[in-house]
Structure formats: C-alpha cells, structure tokens
Design a protein around this motif. Sequence first.
Motif, PDB file in Angstrom:
ATOM      1  N   GLY A 114       0.707  -1.257  -0.090  1.00  0.00           N
ATOM      2  CA  GLY A 114       0.150   0.003   0.068  1.00  0.00           C
ATOM      3  C   GLY A 114       0.638   1.133   0.104  1.00  0.00           C
ATOM      4  N   THR A 115       2.170   1.188  -0.324  1.00  0.00           N
ATOM      5  CA  THR A 115       2.893   2.555  -0.422  1.00  0.00           C
ATOM      6  C   THR A 115       3.940   2.494  -1.618  1.00  0.00           C
ATOM      7  N   GLN A 116       4.298   3.501  -1.748  1.00  0.00           N
ATOM      8  CA  GLN A 116       5.153   3.693  -2.947  1.00  0.00           C
ATOM      9  C   GLN A 116       6.638   3.663  -2.465  1.00  0.00           C
ATOM     10  N   ALA A 117       7.445   2.962  -3.323  1.00  0.00           N
ATOM     11  CA  ALA A 117       8.867   2.743  -3.073  1.00  0.00           C
ATOM     12  C   ALA A 117       9.719   4.003  -3.517  1.00  0.00           C
ATOM     13  N   VAL A 118      10.753   4.221  -3.094  1.00  0.00           N
ATOM     14  CA  VAL A 118      11.381   5.444  -3.356  1.00  0.00           C
ATOM     15  C   VAL A 118      12.862   5.026  -3.645  1.00  0.00           C
ATOM     16  N   GLY A 119      13.179   5.410  -4.788  1.00  0.00           N
ATOM     17  CA  GLY A 119      14.778   5.048  -5.126  1.00  0.00           C
ATOM     18  C   GLY A 119      15.334   6.419  -5.408  1.00  0.00           C
ATOM     19  N   CYS A 120      16.961   6.214  -5.489  1.00  0.00           N
ATOM     20  CA  CYS A 120      17.660   7.410  -5.875  1.00  0.00           C
ATOM     21  C   CYS A 120      18.926   6.994  -6.746  1.00  0.00           C
ATOM     22  N   VAL A 121      19.389   7.877  -7.263  1.00  0.00           N
ATOM     23  CA  VAL A 121      20.299   7.726  -8.203  1.00  0.00           C
ATOM     24  C   VAL A 121      21.401   8.875  -8.033  1.00  0.00           C
ATOM     25  N   SER A 122      22.713   8.572  -7.987  1.00  0.00           N
ATOM     26  CA  SER A 122      23.851   9.396  -7.849  1.00  0.00           C
ATOM     27  C   SER A 122      24.457   9.864  -9.395  1.00  0.00           C
ATOM     28  N   LEU A 123      24.502  10.905  -9.799  1.00  0.00           N
ATOM     29  CA  LEU A 123      24.990  11.154 -11.297  1.00  0.00           C
ATOM     30  C   LEU A 123      26.238  12.038 -10.958  1.00  0.00           C
ATOM     31  N   ALA A 124      27.398  11.701 -11.601  1.00  0.00           N
ATOM     32  CA  ALA A 124      28.890  12.295 -11.449  1.00  0.00           C
ATOM     33  C   ALA A 124      28.713  13.630 -12.128  1.00  0.00           C
ATOM     34  N   SER A 125      27.790  13.734 -13.391  1.00  0.00           N
ATOM     35  CA  SER A 125      27.739  14.872 -13.985  1.00  0.00           C
ATOM     36  C   SER A 125      26.488  14.987 -14.757  1.00  0.00           C
ATOM     37  N   ALA A 126      25.963  16.076 -15.230  1.00  0.00           N
ATOM     38  CA  ALA A 126      24.577  16.342 -15.764  1.00  0.00           C
ATOM     39  C   ALA A 126      24.217  15.211 -17.103  1.00  0.00           C
ATOM     40  N   GLY A 184      24.970  11.256 -25.963  1.00  0.00           N
ATOM     41  CA  GLY A 184      25.462   9.879 -26.182  1.00  0.00           C
ATOM     42  C   GLY A 184      26.618   9.363 -25.529  1.00  0.00           C
ATOM     43  N   THR A 185      27.233  10.027 -24.942  1.00  0.00           N
ATOM     44  CA  THR A 185      28.554   9.663 -24.022  1.00  0.00           C
ATOM     45  C   THR A 185      27.961   9.231 -22.662  1.00  0.00           C
ATOM     46  N   ALA A 186      28.355   8.069 -22.134  1.00  0.00           N
ATOM     47  CA  ALA A 186      28.039   7.433 -20.866  1.00  0.00           C
ATOM     48  C   ALA A 186      28.298   8.632 -19.635  1.00  0.00           C
ATOM     49  N   VAL A 187      27.489   8.596 -18.786  1.00  0.00           N
ATOM     50  CA  VAL A 187      27.772   9.286 -17.612  1.00  0.00           C
ATOM     51  C   VAL A 187      27.829   8.675 -16.468  1.00  0.00           C
ATOM     52  N   THR A 188      28.598   8.538 -15.397  1.00  0.00           N
ATOM     53  CA  THR A 188      28.833   7.552 -14.268  1.00  0.00           C
ATOM     54  C   THR A 188      27.497   7.844 -13.358  1.00  0.00           C
ATOM     55  N   ALA A 189      26.848   6.751 -13.262  1.00  0.00           N
ATOM     56  CA  ALA A 189      25.565   6.818 -12.501  1.00  0.00           C
ATOM     57  C   ALA A 189      25.523   5.783 -11.367  1.00  0.00           C
ATOM     58  N   THR A 190      25.353   6.087 -10.136  1.00  0.00           N
ATOM     59  CA  THR A 190      25.324   5.088  -8.989  1.00  0.00           C
ATOM     60  C   THR A 190      24.222   5.063  -8.299  1.00  0.00           C
ATOM     61  N   PRO A 191      23.594   3.726  -8.420  1.00  0.00           N
ATOM     62  CA  PRO A 191      22.296   3.426  -7.630  1.00  0.00           C
ATOM     63  C   PRO A 191      22.435   3.957  -6.048  1.00  0.00           C
ATOM     64  N   MET A 192      21.352   4.515  -5.546  1.00  0.00           N
ATOM     65  CA  MET A 192      21.472   4.572  -3.994  1.00  0.00           C
ATOM     66  C   MET A 192      20.098   4.157  -3.503  1.00  0.00           C
ATOM     67  N   GLN A 193      20.370   3.678  -2.173  1.00  0.00           N
ATOM     68  CA  GLN A 193      19.090   3.146  -1.446  1.00  0.00           C
ATOM     69  C   GLN A 193      18.651   3.952  -0.263  1.00  0.00           C
ATOM     70  N   ILE A 194      17.645   3.787   0.214  1.00  0.00           N
ATOM     71  CA  ILE A 194      17.218   4.484   1.163  1.00  0.00           C
ATOM     72  C   ILE A 194      16.633   3.258   2.326  1.00  0.00           C
ATOM     73  N   GLY A 195      17.042   3.369   3.817  1.00  0.00           N
ATOM     74  CA  GLY A 195      16.849   2.416   4.397  1.00  0.00           C
ATOM     75  C   GLY A 195      16.420   3.038   5.824  1.00  0.00           C
ATOM     76  N   THR A 196      15.837   2.300   6.814  1.00  0.00           N
ATOM     77  CA  THR A 196      15.814   2.755   8.103  1.00  0.00           C
ATOM     78  C   THR A 196      16.706   2.094   9.321  1.00  0.00           C
ATOM     79  N   VAL A 197      17.369   2.861   9.723  1.00  0.00           N
ATOM     80  CA  VAL A 197      18.419   2.173  10.908  1.00  0.00           C
ATOM     81  C   VAL A 197      17.846   1.670  12.022  1.00  0.00           C
ATOM     82  N   SER A 198      17.876   0.333  12.329  1.00  0.00           N
ATOM     83  CA  SER A 198      17.237  -0.566  13.236  1.00  0.00           C
ATOM     84  C   SER A 198      18.233  -0.647  14.343  1.00  0.00           C
ATOM     85  N   SER A 199      19.662  -0.649  14.152  1.00  0.00           N
ATOM     86  CA  SER A 199      20.523  -0.593  15.285  1.00  0.00           C
ATOM     87  C   SER A 199      21.937  -0.393  14.723  1.00  0.00           C
ATOM     88  N   VAL A 200      22.711  -0.126  15.748  1.00  0.00           N
ATOM     89  CA  VAL A 200      24.121   0.084  15.405  1.00  0.00           C
ATOM     90  C   VAL A 200      25.286  -0.660  16.036  1.00  0.00           C
TER      91      VAL A 200
END
Length: 226
Positions: A114-126, A184-200
């Motif tokens: 019943g919720t929406q998943a959220v994702g992130c991407v980090s781009l090294a350049s435009a 047309g030139t590849a750009v460095t793109a890194t997938p990111m994830q969002i999580g909830t900290v349950s313990s340290v």
Amino acid sequence: MATVQSSTDTDPYAAINALGSSSTKTTSTTQDAQDRFLTLLVTQLKNQDPLNPLDNAQVTTQLAQINTVSGIEKLNSTLTSLMSTYNDGQAMQAAGMIGSKVLVPGSQMTLATGTQAVGCVSLASAADKVTVTITDANGTVVQKQDLGAQAAGTVTFGWDGKSADGTAQPAGTYKLAVTASNGGTAVTATPMQIGTVSSVTRTSGGFQLDLGTLGKVDFSKVQQIF
C-alpha cells in the motif's frame, strides 16, 4: 684523576646508544629513559679523561635524539586522545540515527504494501537521459522508468509498485539498475538506497548501521539523513 674502567670508557656513547635502542623494547616511560640518559651523561662527565674529553657535538646529538623520542611519545599520546574523542563522538552520532532513514550507496528498493517505493540515483555529471530498471528477486524486469534530463547530484524518484502492464507487485525487496548518458556519452551513475536504521554495531573497522532487509552498511557511507 681516577677514571671508571668500563665499556663506556672505551666508547662513552655505547651505553647511551644502547639505552636509546632498548627503551623501545621495554615498558619504561620516556621520562625514565631521559633520567637514565642524564645519569649516564653526568657519570661520563665526572670521570672523563681531561686529555680526551667528550665531544660536544656528540653530546648535543644525543640530547637532540632523546628530546625527539620524548616529542614523538607526546605526539602519539595526543593523537590517541584525539582518536578516542572522535570515536566517542561518532558513537553518539551513530546511536542517534536509530529510527532515522539514511541514504547510502546500494541497489535495493523496499516496497511495502500500500505504499510507494522510493529510489535514488547519484550522477557524476549532468545527463540528458537517465533510465532506471527495477527487477524482482528472480531478476525479472518489472518496471522501467525514463527520468529524462537531470543535473549532477542525487536524483530521487518514486515507484508505485506496479509492473509495466499495471499489475501490482508484492511487497518485498527489489533491485535497481541505472544507465545515464549525455549527448550519447555515458555518464557515471550510481544507484542509491534508502533504509531505516534499526541498530548500530561497533566493529574493528568502525560503526555499521543495520538497515534491516537492506543489510548493513558502514557509517562512513551515509550520504544523507532524513
């Protein structure tokens, strides 16, 4: 004048040099080493041959060496204290993150019912084209999204939990892959994830945050706290 017949008379610096080399092999403090050094030096001065006195340059060199040892010990002590303070501060900061959401490098997305998943991407350049591909645990592609042109930095997007044909997908963990290009030139793109900290957890390499189904990540890899 009487002289002391010992190995130190033959080489008045033998005992001093031996002291410098052995001090690193014992638990004596630098202050103890300095005291013994001065005692030996005074003894040598008292019993030196007037016709063959100690070389002032050598005495100065030995004094400089013992002072260097003392300075290094004080520097090490200061660094140890600073590291202890830094670790304590990092421990408090890490503990304060329990229950918070964090952004870290990773390729997983969590979809809850019943919720929406959220994702992130980090781009090294435009980039003028950014595409994300979402797959299930079996590696089957369930959704592709074209994020269009994006500026450099972190790009956030949402997924409604449905496949390309509109079928609702079950709750769980999904994989995220990303490709990006600019003209047309590849750009460095890194997938990111969002999580909830349950313990340290404190390890020999530092602190680790437990993000539940997303696994554990190093505290140093946290990019953002929500």
